[in-house]
Design a protein around this motif. Structure first.
Motif, PDB file in Angstrom:
ATOM      1  N   ALA A  90       0.830  -1.217   0.000  1.00 13.97           N
ATOM      2  CA  ALA A  90       0.000   0.000   0.000  1.00 13.97           C
ATOM      3  C   ALA A  90       0.858   1.258   0.000  1.00 13.97           C
ATOM      4  O   ALA A  90       0.557   2.244   0.682  1.00 13.97           O
ATOM      5  CB  ALA A  90      -0.952  -0.005   1.197  1.00 13.97           C
ATOM      6  N   GLY A  91       1.972   1.202  -0.738  1.00 12.68           N
ATOM      7  CA  GLY A  91       2.833   2.363  -0.869  1.00 12.68           C
ATOM      8  C   GLY A  91       3.751   2.618   0.297  1.00 12.68           C
ATOM      9  O   GLY A  91       4.447   3.643   0.319  1.00 12.68           O
ATOM     10  N   GLU A  92       3.799   1.726   1.288  1.00 12.95           N
ATOM     11  CA  GLU A  92       4.664   1.906   2.449  1.00 12.95           C
ATOM     12  C   GLU A  92       5.645   0.745   2.577  1.00 12.95           C
ATOM     13  O   GLU A  92       5.319  -0.404   2.256  1.00 12.95           O
ATOM     14  CB  GLU A  92       3.817   2.007   3.731  1.00 12.95           C
ATOM     15  CG  GLU A  92       2.952   3.249   3.792  1.00 12.95           C
ATOM     16  CD  GLU A  92       2.271   3.392   5.139  1.00 12.95           C
ATOM     17  OE1 GLU A  92       2.458   2.494   6.004  1.00 12.95           O
ATOM     18  OE2 GLU A  92       1.568   4.399   5.342  1.00 12.95           O
ATOM     19  N   TRP A  93       6.816   1.076   3.085  1.00 14.41           N
ATOM     20  CA  TRP A  93       7.855   0.074   3.289  1.00 14.41           C
ATOM     21  C   TRP A  93       7.859  -0.381   4.748  1.00 14.41           C
ATOM     22  O   TRP A  93       7.647   0.411   5.656  1.00 14.41           O
ATOM     23  CB  TRP A  93       9.235   0.647   2.968  1.00 14.41           C
ATOM     24  CG  TRP A  93       9.472   0.926   1.523  1.00 14.41           C
ATOM     25  CD1 TRP A  93       9.392   2.129   0.901  1.00 14.41           C
ATOM     26  CD2 TRP A  93       9.827  -0.028   0.522  1.00 14.41           C
ATOM     27  NE1 TRP A  93       9.684   2.006  -0.427  1.00 14.41           N
ATOM     28  CE2 TRP A  93       9.954   0.682  -0.693  1.00 14.41           C
ATOM     29  CE3 TRP A  93      10.043  -1.407   0.526  1.00 14.41           C
ATOM     30  CZ2 TRP A  93      10.295   0.062  -1.890  1.00 14.41           C
ATOM     31  CZ3 TRP A  93      10.387  -2.037  -0.665  1.00 14.41           C
ATOM     32  CH2 TRP A  93      10.503  -1.302  -1.858  1.00 14.41           C
ATOM     33  N   ARG A  94       8.108  -1.672   4.951  1.00 13.68           N
ATOM     34  CA  ARG A  94       8.341  -2.177   6.300  1.00 13.68           C
ATOM     35  C   ARG A  94       9.430  -3.239   6.266  1.00 13.68           C
ATOM     36  O   ARG A  94       9.664  -3.884   5.232  1.00 13.68           O
ATOM     37  CB  ARG A  94       7.054  -2.726   6.924  1.00 13.68           C
ATOM     38  CG  ARG A  94       6.440  -3.907   6.210  1.00 13.68           C
ATOM     39  CD  ARG A  94       5.068  -4.231   6.810  1.00 13.68           C
ATOM     40  NE  ARG A  94       4.461  -5.397   6.166  1.00 13.68           N
ATOM     41  CZ  ARG A  94       4.587  -6.647   6.621  1.00 13.68           C
ATOM     42  NH1 ARG A  94       5.319  -6.880   7.719  1.00 13.68           N
ATOM     43  NH2 ARG A  94       4.002  -7.646   6.009  1.00 13.68           N
ATOM     44  N   ILE A  95      10.113  -3.411   7.406  1.00 11.47           N
ATOM     45  CA  ILE A  95      11.207  -4.383   7.504  1.00 11.47           C
ATOM     46  C   ILE A  95      10.607  -5.760   7.785  1.00 11.47           C
ATOM     47  O   ILE A  95       9.936  -5.965   8.800  1.00 11.47           O
ATOM     48  CB  ILE A  95      12.192  -3.981   8.616  1.00 11.47           C
ATOM     49  CG1 ILE A  95      12.829  -2.619   8.289  1.00 11.47           C
ATOM     50  CG2 ILE A  95      13.279  -5.044   8.782  1.00 11.47           C
ATOM     51  CD1 ILE A  95      13.727  -2.083   9.395  1.00 11.47           C
TER      52      ILE A  95
END
Length: 659
Positions: free
Chosen positions: A329-334
């Motif tokens: 959804a357009g966001e980065w996460r580790i």
């Protein structure tokens, strides 16, 4: 504060040398396993380079395999080839620390349009961002700013302000507090995705004490954690998808303390910070050095669950944090992370060193002229010594390498005090062994043979560009000063056999020996101060038989102590040396004073005067680790009952001392 990466000619030349071998290097599992919308981002860190580019020890004037950005750069080339996406940062303390740094600062300078050699080398390797360390300020603010002007990468620092505002985000900071680097990361399906990586920098707030002469009235500092708490939300608002703290601050107390020097643990607790790059302590993380600190996983390389590294010092290691990132959804996460170190050399069981990589030629070429000029600089003779100067036993007996520093300081300050109100007071001198093994390894000792003394030898005796100071202290403060230094030793049980003598957490540069008085150190007593100067046993008294001119020192007596700007300004937290007792601020560096002292005499005889010793403890033995070359000077140790006791750990030699 957004930085768009561009590759210059130096970087292309650097990478060209690794292209041929890239196909032979296996991809990291994160790169191999990444699917659509998943990317592998590799973050690499150098820290505490201290101007070490060539694999060369300018103090001993010989090549070595354990230092040098040119060697670390070989790992950078390999690791870039292993990962689909990689970024490289430096965590500070790059500008000072060896004779090349001194040569540029004191002889050549950095004129407009010129590039400092360490910056030129870093440009050749291709850094994405850097921050300042505490030693960047040792040569003054103007020199610092001239030096980093040539950087082809952003240099950031959030907690140094020219003007304080009502909050950190309202400060007029010395440098941009952070930078957001825009990159396109290629996922496992070969599709490029934009990411904005934020880098924010921090330095120990103690710099305004340690370099008071250069910084007072020009800049001030804020607490690291408080500063981060203010700036990180702004970085998020500015669009940072990932935030990396370039924290030139070590891994220390787990709880936050205002003005904390080693603040990486509480810093990691802040929401929004994703990765911690640490340094300052000259240690390696992941690694055993930080075992037992709550919240620190020394095997996984995490602090409070967040990935972190500390890449040694002088280019000894490259710190690596591998991140598997997912975009939803357009966001980065580790999604996953790994922390590791890549050393440039291995120390073998027989104390020999095996290099693990070879120097990168473009990095060497970037500073070849500076290296040659530095060699000519360090080889200038200034006088002669009748006896060798060595520091192998400086932590257990009065020592010639410390004695010559004290003698020079006494000579210099005595002249400056003539005609002043303090001329008639007893004059003492405080000096410490800077090169005495410890975390820097079994080769890190002063060892100057009898004969000509060159500038390289003086720089070996006195590593730092401190300037001379004199402080006025009472007898009580003098005793406290010595008690602080006596924390070097573990408490020893009378009658015990082969007890470990030295506290490994106590740095040798805080083991001040004070000449002009005589005293003994009673190891049967607990230390009054901890390794960092905190009062832990207020009633402890290790210093016994303290006398001046044959008379017992009383609390109300007055003394002038010759020392250096770091110590006099509060460095190390010594009683009587907290910045408020200074009576003399000299313009000359301690190192220049030693050069002039030797040159005026032509020839010196640096025999230690034996003004201090470890108090006798019959039937008691202790173990002391030092460099293996110490055995050559064992016959000189007539004041000690000492014998070889086999091999110590990590290449050190072990000796047994009968107290």
């Amino acid at each position: 504060m957004t930085h768009h990466r561009h590759d210059g000619l130096n970087r292309r030349a650097f990478l060209a040398g690794s292209a041929a071998g890239a196909s032979l290097i296996a991809l990291h599992p994160f790169s191999a396993r990444a699917g659509a919308g998943q990317v592998h981002l590799r973050l690499m860190e150098t820290t505490d380079l201290h101007v070490h580019v060539y694999p060369y020890d300018y103090y001993s004037d010989r090549p070595v395999d354990t230092v040098g950005l040119a060697r670390t750069a070989a790992h950078v080339a390999e690791l870039r080839a292993e990962a689909a996406n990689a970024m490289l940062v430096d965590n500070g303390d790059f500008l000072q620390g060896n004779p090349m740094g001194d040569f540029i600062a004191y002889e050549r300078g950095v004129r407009a349009g010129e590039v400092h050699p360490i910056i030129r080398a870093m440009n050749a390797v291709g850094f994405d961002a850097a921050t300042l360390g505490n030693h960047e300020f040792n040569y003054g603010l103007d020199f610092l700013m001239s030096s980093i002007a040539g950087a082809e990468f952003p240099v950031v620092s959030a907690n140094i302000a020219r003007e304080l505002g009502v909050s950190p985000t309202a400060d007029g900071t010395l440098l941009p507090p952070y930078v957001i680097v825009e990159r396109a990361l290629v996922d496992g399906a070969g599709v490029a995705h934009p990411i904005r990586v934020g880098f924010i920098g921090f330095v120990p707030p103690q710099i305004v004490t340690w370099d008071r002469k250069h910084l007072e009235g020009r800049v001030t500092t804020r607490d690291i954690v408080a500063c981060a708490r203010a700036w990180v939300p702004q970085m998020k608002e500015a669009g940072a998808d990932l935030i990396v703290a370039l924290n030139h601050s070590g891994i220390g107390e787990p709880g936050h303390v205002e003005g904390q020097e080693n603040a990486s643990v509480p810093l990691s607790e802040l929401d929004g910070i994703d990765v911690i790059m640490t340094g300052h302590q000259h240690l390696a993380f992941p690694g055993r050095a930080f075992e037992g600190i709550p919240g620190v996983d020394t095997k996984r390389g995490t602090i409070r669950g967040k990935p972190a590294v500390m890449g040694g010092f002088w280019g000894s290691h490259l710190g690596v944090v591998d991140l598997m990132l997912g975009r939803e959804a357009g966001e980065w996460r580790i999604l996953a992370h790994q922390s590791a170190l890549r050393p440039i050399a291995r120390r073998n069981a027989d104390r020999s060193v095996t290099p693990l990589v070879q120097s990168r030629r473009p990095v060497l070429d970037a500073v070849a002229r500076d290296h040659a000029d530095t060699l000519a600089y360090i080889r200038r003779a200034v006088g002669r010594t009748r006896a060798p100067l060595y520091s192998y036993f400086a932590l257990v007996a009065d020592d010639p390498s410390v004695q010559i520093v004290s003698n020079a300081q006494l000579w210099y300050v005595r002249e400056l005090l003539k005609g002043t109100a303090h001329e008639g007071l007893p004059l003492l001198s405080a000096a410490a062994p800077f090169k005495a093994g410890g975390r820097s390894g079994p080769d890190y000792y002063t060892d100057v043979p009898a004969g000509d003394i060159a500038i390289k030898h003086v720089a070996d005796l006195y590593l730092y560009p401190n300037t001379v100071r004199a402080v006025l202290v009472t007898g009580a403060q003098l005793r406290g000063w010595l008690e602080r230094a006596a924390g070097m030793f573990n408490r020893i049980t009378s009658g015990g056999r082969d007890q470990v003598l030295l506290n490994p957490d106590f740095p040798s540069y805080n083991f001040d020996v004070i000449d002009g008085v005589e005293y003994q150190i009673d190891l049967g007593q607990p230390a009054r101060y901890g390794p960092r100067g905190r009062l832990v046993n207020p009633d402890a008294a290790r210093i016994v038989d303290l006398t001046w001119a044959g008379r017992p020192v009383t609390d109300e007596m007055k003394f002038v102590v010759a020392t250096n700007s770091y110590r006099a300004g509060g460095g190390g937290d010594f009683p009587g040396a907290m910045g408020d007792t200074i009576i003399l601020e000299a313009p000359d560096t301690n190192r220049d004073v030693i050069v002039r002292y030797i040159a005026e005499r032509g020839e010196i005889d640096p025999t230690a005067d034996g003004n201090w010793r470890l108090a006798p403890m019959p039937g008691t033995t202790v173990l002391f680790d030092t460099g293996p070359k110490a055995v050559r000077y064992l016959d000189d140790m007539r004041a000690l009952s000492i014998e070889p006791a086999g091999d110590g750990p990590d290449g050190f030699a072990r000796f047994r001392i009968a107290l």
